[in-house]
Design a protein around this motif. Sequence first.
Motif, PDB file in Angstrom:
ATOM      1  N   ALA A   1       1.256  -3.305   9.599  1.00 45.57           N
ATOM      2  CA  ALA A   1       2.543  -2.656   9.298  1.00 45.57           C
ATOM      3  C   ALA A   1       2.558  -1.232   9.851  1.00 45.57           C
ATOM      4  CB  ALA A   1       2.785  -2.642   7.787  1.00 45.57           C
ATOM      5  N   VAL A   2       1.450  -0.522   9.668  1.00 43.99           N
ATOM      6  CA  VAL A   2       1.385   0.863  10.144  1.00 43.99           C
ATOM      7  C   VAL A   2       1.448   0.897  11.673  1.00 43.99           C
ATOM      8  CG1 VAL A   2      -0.110   2.910  10.317  1.00 43.99           C
ATOM      9  CG2 VAL A   2       0.192   1.762   8.107  1.00 43.99           C
TER      10      VAL A   2
ATOM     11  N   PHE B   1      -5.044  -7.960   2.632  1.00 44.26           N
ATOM     12  CA  PHE B   1      -4.179  -6.820   2.350  1.00 44.26           C
ATOM     13  C   PHE B   1      -4.397  -5.692   3.366  1.00 44.26           C
ATOM     14  CE2 PHE B   1      -3.365  -2.898  -0.338  1.00 44.26           C
ATOM     15  CZ  PHE B   1      -1.990  -2.940  -0.145  1.00 44.26           C
ATOM     16  N   LYS B   2      -5.686  -5.392   3.625  1.00 48.45           N
ATOM     17  CA  LYS B   2      -5.977  -4.310   4.572  1.00 48.45           C
ATOM     18  C   LYS B   2      -5.404  -4.625   5.949  1.00 48.45           C
ATOM     19  CE  LYS B   2     -10.360  -2.731   2.601  1.00 48.45           C
ATOM     20  NZ  LYS B   2     -11.815  -2.713   2.863  1.00 48.45           N
TER      21      LYS B   2
ATOM     22  N   LEU C   1      -3.721   2.603  -0.292  1.00 50.21           N
ATOM     23  CA  LEU C   1      -3.219   1.588   0.661  1.00 50.21           C
ATOM     24  C   LEU C   1      -1.857   1.063   0.213  1.00 50.21           C
ATOM     25  CD1 LEU C   1      -6.457  -0.487   1.494  1.00 50.21           C
ATOM     26  CD2 LEU C   1      -5.485   1.468   2.704  1.00 50.21           C
TER      27      LEU C   1
ATOM     28  N   THR D   1       7.049  -0.114   4.332  1.00 39.14           N
ATOM     29  CA  THR D   1       7.883  -1.321   4.251  1.00 39.14           C
ATOM     30  C   THR D   1       9.067  -1.165   3.304  1.00 39.14           C
ATOM     31  OG1 THR D   1       6.582  -2.196   2.409  1.00 39.14           O
ATOM     32  CG2 THR D   1       5.872  -2.831   4.638  1.00 39.14           C
TER      33      THR D   1
ATOM     34  N   TYR E   1       1.562   1.222   2.348  1.00 44.36           N
ATOM     35  CA  TYR E   1       2.305  -0.009   2.633  1.00 44.36           C
ATOM     36  C   TYR E   1       3.727   0.080   2.069  1.00 44.36           C
ATOM     37  CZ  TYR E   1       2.848  -5.091   3.324  1.00 44.36           C
ATOM     38  OH  TYR E   1       3.252  -6.337   3.740  1.00 44.36           O
ATOM     39  N   SER E   2       3.826   0.636   0.874  1.00 45.66           N
ATOM     40  CA  SER E   2       5.127   0.757   0.235  1.00 45.66           C
ATOM     41  C   SER E   2       6.028   1.744   1.006  1.00 45.66           C
ATOM     42  CB  SER E   2       4.919   1.248  -1.209  1.00 45.66           C
ATOM     43  OG  SER E   2       6.112   1.752  -1.730  1.00 45.66           O
TER      44      SER E   2
ATOM     45  N   ILE F   1       4.649  -5.751  -3.900  1.00 44.32           N
ATOM     46  CA  ILE F   1       3.406  -5.835  -3.127  1.00 44.32           C
ATOM     47  C   ILE F   1       2.364  -6.628  -3.922  1.00 44.32           C
ATOM     48  CG2 ILE F   1       1.543  -4.503  -2.059  1.00 44.32           C
ATOM     49  CD1 ILE F   1       3.599  -2.181  -1.740  1.00 44.32           C
TER      50      ILE F   1
ATOM     51  N   ALA G   1      -2.827  -6.513   6.587  1.00 41.34           N
ATOM     52  CA  ALA G   1      -1.360  -6.377   6.529  1.00 41.34           C
ATOM     53  C   ALA G   1      -0.941  -4.911   6.600  1.00 41.34           C
ATOM     54  CB  ALA G   1      -0.827  -7.016   5.246  1.00 41.34           C
ATOM     55  N   VAL G   2      -1.672  -4.051   5.903  1.00 41.89           N
ATOM     56  CA  VAL G   2      -1.335  -2.622   5.925  1.00 41.89           C
ATOM     57  C   VAL G   2      -1.527  -2.088   7.347  1.00 41.89           C
ATOM     58  CG1 VAL G   2      -1.807  -0.330   4.966  1.00 41.89           C
ATOM     59  CG2 VAL G   2      -2.069  -2.341   3.516  1.00 41.89           C
TER      60      VAL G   2
END
Length: 332
Positions: free
Chosen positions: A278-279, A271-272, A244, A252, A248-249, A259, A274-275
């Motif tokens: 973002a995706v 966190f999940k 993950l 972003t 994310y890295s 992170i 947010a990932v």
Amino acid sequence: MNDKKLIFSGIQPTGTFTLGNYLGAVRNWGPLQDEYNCIYCVVDMHAITVRQDPAKLRRNTLDSYALLMACGIDVEKSILFIQSHVKTHAELNWILCCNTQFGELSRMTQFKDKSKRHPDDINAGLFTYPSLMAADILAYNADLVPVGADQKQHLELARNIAQRFNQRYGDFFTVPEPYIPEKGARIMSLQEPAKKMSKSDDNPNAVILILDDKDTIIRKFKRAVTDSEAEVVYRDGKDGINNLMTIYSTITGKDYAAIESEFAGKGYGDFKLAVGEAVADHLEPVRTEFARLSQDKSYLKECCAAGAEKALRYSQRIVSKVYHKVGFVDKG
Ligand code: TRP
């Protein structure tokens, strides 16, 4: 043409790509277009080495073409085409087959794996698949080929075929090099994070498809397998969280340290989410552009035809010379 190096790559017509295909490969293809001459091909001829439903193959091939455009392949800058539209691939394949050894093809691990998976259809095309792949590349005298780990053996064989041809008939083919992108991320299954994310996974929650809608993407990330700790840190043994964090890295541009501090004191749930967001947000323009292109079939067909014509013109020059070199009578 100019003196930029030539990149060639092919992609299977699966109709949609996984987040793994996208972050590991296709996303990097767009930015290469300024630095290199790029030729990209949807390989429907490779696809029929395993049984396909014809209507589905046709639809998936055109969808893959549109998706590549939606992912940033610019048909003005690059040559984007469908393999079966350009006859030189089949023509060169035959000549390369005659310069490829049975023993070499027998050693290909993908052939051995696929033969095991389809024991009732170990056809000659499946066996000579790497020779067709070599023809794809050599028909353009490509310098560089972006490939994942699973295709390295095939590219190595393409190099050997090129070298052998050059020895037999005089220096002619460029011996292609693998191209390893700087930012090629390896994305793992969301359910079994020690395994590569794969479209053929039986568990749909393991795989993000780039055409999944936002809710689906977020739901799949929420269900992603992690570990029993609660710390968002990149560490050996935390395969799920590491995966993950990689995703994310890559999306972003933040590094792992950034992170880790962003999510210090927060749980995996935050966190999940947010990932997932973002995706989903990152893929939104791809999905919108794909939908737009899919509505405009006549434009898509025009792009395919123009791409095929450019590819044919380019490869015809090379394949004609090969015909001459092996001793075929010139046409006239
Ligand atoms: N064999 C590749 C794959 O399965 C697809 C492919 C066909 C390819 N021809 C190619 C990749 C030429 C690079 C260059 O992914």
